[in-house]
Design an enzyme around this catalytic site. Structure first.
Site, PDB file in Angstrom:
ATOM      1  N   SER A 203      20.523 -34.404  53.541  1.00 45.21           N
ATOM      2  CA  SER A 203      21.348 -33.156  53.450  1.00 45.21           C
ATOM      3  C   SER A 203      22.183 -32.953  52.447  1.00 45.21           C
ATOM      4  O   SER A 203      21.775 -33.108  51.265  1.00 45.21           O
ATOM      5  CB  SER A 203      22.014 -32.878  54.918  1.00 45.21           C
ATOM      6  OG  SER A 203      22.819 -31.540  54.984  1.00 45.21           O
TER       7      SER A 203
ATOM      8  N   ASP B 114      14.784 -23.970  58.405  1.00 44.96           N
ATOM      9  CA  ASP B 114      15.987 -24.598  57.887  1.00 44.96           C
ATOM     10  C   ASP B 114      16.402 -23.923  56.746  1.00 44.96           C
ATOM     11  O   ASP B 114      15.622 -23.443  56.020  1.00 44.96           O
ATOM     12  CB  ASP B 114      15.796 -26.185  57.561  1.00 44.96           C
ATOM     13  CG  ASP B 114      16.972 -26.863  56.909  1.00 44.96           C
ATOM     14  OD1 ASP B 114      18.184 -26.064  56.772  1.00 44.96           O
ATOM     15  OD2 ASP B 114      16.967 -27.926  56.678  1.00 44.96           O
TER      16      ASP B 114
ATOM     17  N   HIS C  78      17.104 -27.800  60.929  1.00 44.36           N
ATOM     18  CA  HIS C  78      17.731 -28.826  60.068  1.00 44.36           C
ATOM     19  C   HIS C  78      18.190 -30.039  61.008  1.00 44.36           C
ATOM     20  O   HIS C  78      18.850 -29.842  61.972  1.00 44.36           O
ATOM     21  CB  HIS C  78      19.032 -28.173  59.322  1.00 44.36           C
ATOM     22  CG  HIS C  78      19.704 -29.102  58.365  1.00 44.36           C
ATOM     23  ND1 HIS C  78      19.412 -29.316  57.004  1.00 44.36           N
ATOM     24  CD2 HIS C  78      20.865 -29.790  58.400  1.00 44.36           C
ATOM     25  CE1 HIS C  78      20.105 -29.928  56.177  1.00 44.36           C
ATOM     26  NE2 HIS C  78      21.184 -30.315  57.156  1.00 44.36           N
TER      27      HIS C  78
END
Length: 387
Positions: free
Chosen positions: A172, A283, A313
């Site tokens: 991320s 996502d 996500h």
């Protein structure tokens, strides 16, 4: 460009969400950022320490903290992880950047993840704990990543790392830091004529483009681009994404490649190390990862892309999901691939057994009547049946 086919919630996720509605409804979005940070870090740390204790990883991996100076006169702390039974031999290295929207994460929140990777891969893992918003803003996390990586690369021997087998990766927000570090290293190599110090990179559900510099014109339509298609997705809906961006501040041009490494030109990506991607379909960050993967491929870079259709996500955090296990398998496989030689052959590092296990193995080999006098095929079959 259109990746919207993977952007609808999967049956797996819908079933999980229906069975865990109360869990998914919990959030601290109504709290001030500092309070959100404290609560999330405490929860993640508690889980990490519990897992290390219950799995016994604390007895298999040794850790050491290193204080590293930063360019602004401050310091950050890195934590290295090594399998205990591999002694002091030089191992492949993995420089790891955690995720958390540049807000969440500490050294201790990653205790289990890093211990698990070090043990499972027989690698030295170095977690660079960069500084977070709201305590800092702007490019500080990226500068910390650059300073931390440079320290690791120049202290590889001290860390027990084979400097020729150094991989960088992150999840991320950590994916953004990873891409920045690798691009910076490639520029350094081109400008100085020196070899790159990075063997490969791994980008997991990466954040690679600032939301105010998003290249919607490259996609079939604005509505099909993941920031719009997935704006109401679980985990990081639009409001949370905007909060993360707001906390970073606005003093830097959103199109700056430090902030938005996914905007790099293909010509500047030539010669990049082999790169693996793990991408979630439902996502908001999906398309920036896949766009970057396509750019790297067009530039002649070895790429490996794994897409998890219809999952949000950070879905991998939910152990109840069947795809949680697959994510872990893919993660380990990608790291092995990234550190492999040019021919892709992966030579597994045999573990060094604890003294008691070595003694037991010696006793079994010399006295077990099922093994003495048996043929090699009998021995293999017997060993398989005993597992």
């Amino acid at each position: 460009m259109d990746f919207s086919e993977w952007g609808q919630p999967s049956k797996e996720w819908l079933a999980f969400a229906a069975a865990n509605a109360a869990l998914l409804a919990q959030n601290d979005d109504h709290l001030p950022p500092l309070r959100q940070q404290a609560r999330a870090n405490l929860a993640r740390t508690t889980i990490a320490k519990t897992l290390v204790q219950t799995t016994g990883l604390g007895n298999l991996v040794i850790t050491e903290d290193h204080v590293v100076p930063t360019r602004d006169g401050q310091s950050i702390t890195l934590r290295s992880y090594r399998p205990i039974w591999l002694g002091s031999q030089a191992l492949p290295g993995y420089v790891y950047f955690h995720g958390g929207g540049f807000v969440f994460g500490t050294l201790d929140t990653e205790l289990f993840n890093c211990s698990w990777m070090a043990h499972a891969l027989s690698m030295t893992v170095v977690h660079i704990c960069y500084r977070h918003t709201p305590q800092v803003s702007g490019l500080t996390p990226w500068h910390d990543a650059l300073d931390g990586f440079d320290w690791v690369a120049t202290h590889a021997e001290k860390l027990g790392i084979d400097a020729s087998r150094l991989v960088v990766g992150g999840i991320s927000a950590g994916g953004s830091l990873t891409a920045c570090v690798v691009q910076n290293e490639m520029r350094r190599a081109r400008e100085t004529g020196a070899a790159s110090r990075i063997k490969g990179q791994l980008l997991g559900i990466p954040n690679l483009i600032h939301n105010k510099a998003y290249p919607y014109h490259l996609f079939a339509s604005r509505e099909k681009a993941s920031p719009v298609q997935c704006e109401n997705a679980a985990i990081i809906p639009k409001d949370r994404m905007e909060l993360f961006s707001k906390l970073l501040g606005s003093e830097t041009d959103p199109s700056d490649l430090t902030w938005s490494p996914g905007l790099a030109e293909e010509t500047d990506l030539r010669g990049m190390p082999p790169t693996a991607f793990l991408v979630a379909g439902w996502d908001p960050l999906r398309d920036e990862g896949l766009l970057y993967a396509q750019k790297l491929k067009n530039a002649g870079v070895q790429t490996r892309v794994h897409i998890f259709p219809g999952l949000p996500h950070a879905f991998n955090a939910f152990i109840q999901l069947p795809s949680h296990k697959r994510w872990n398998e893919v993660m380990l496989g990608c790291l092995r691939w990234a550190v492999a030689g040019e021919d892709g052959w992966i030579v597994e590092v045999p573990p060094v057994l604890p003294p008691l296990m070595e003694k037991a193995a010696a006793i079994t080999t010399s006295t077990d009547p099922a093994i003495i006098g048996s043929s090699p095929s009998d021995t293999i079959a017997g060993a398989g049946n005993s597992l």
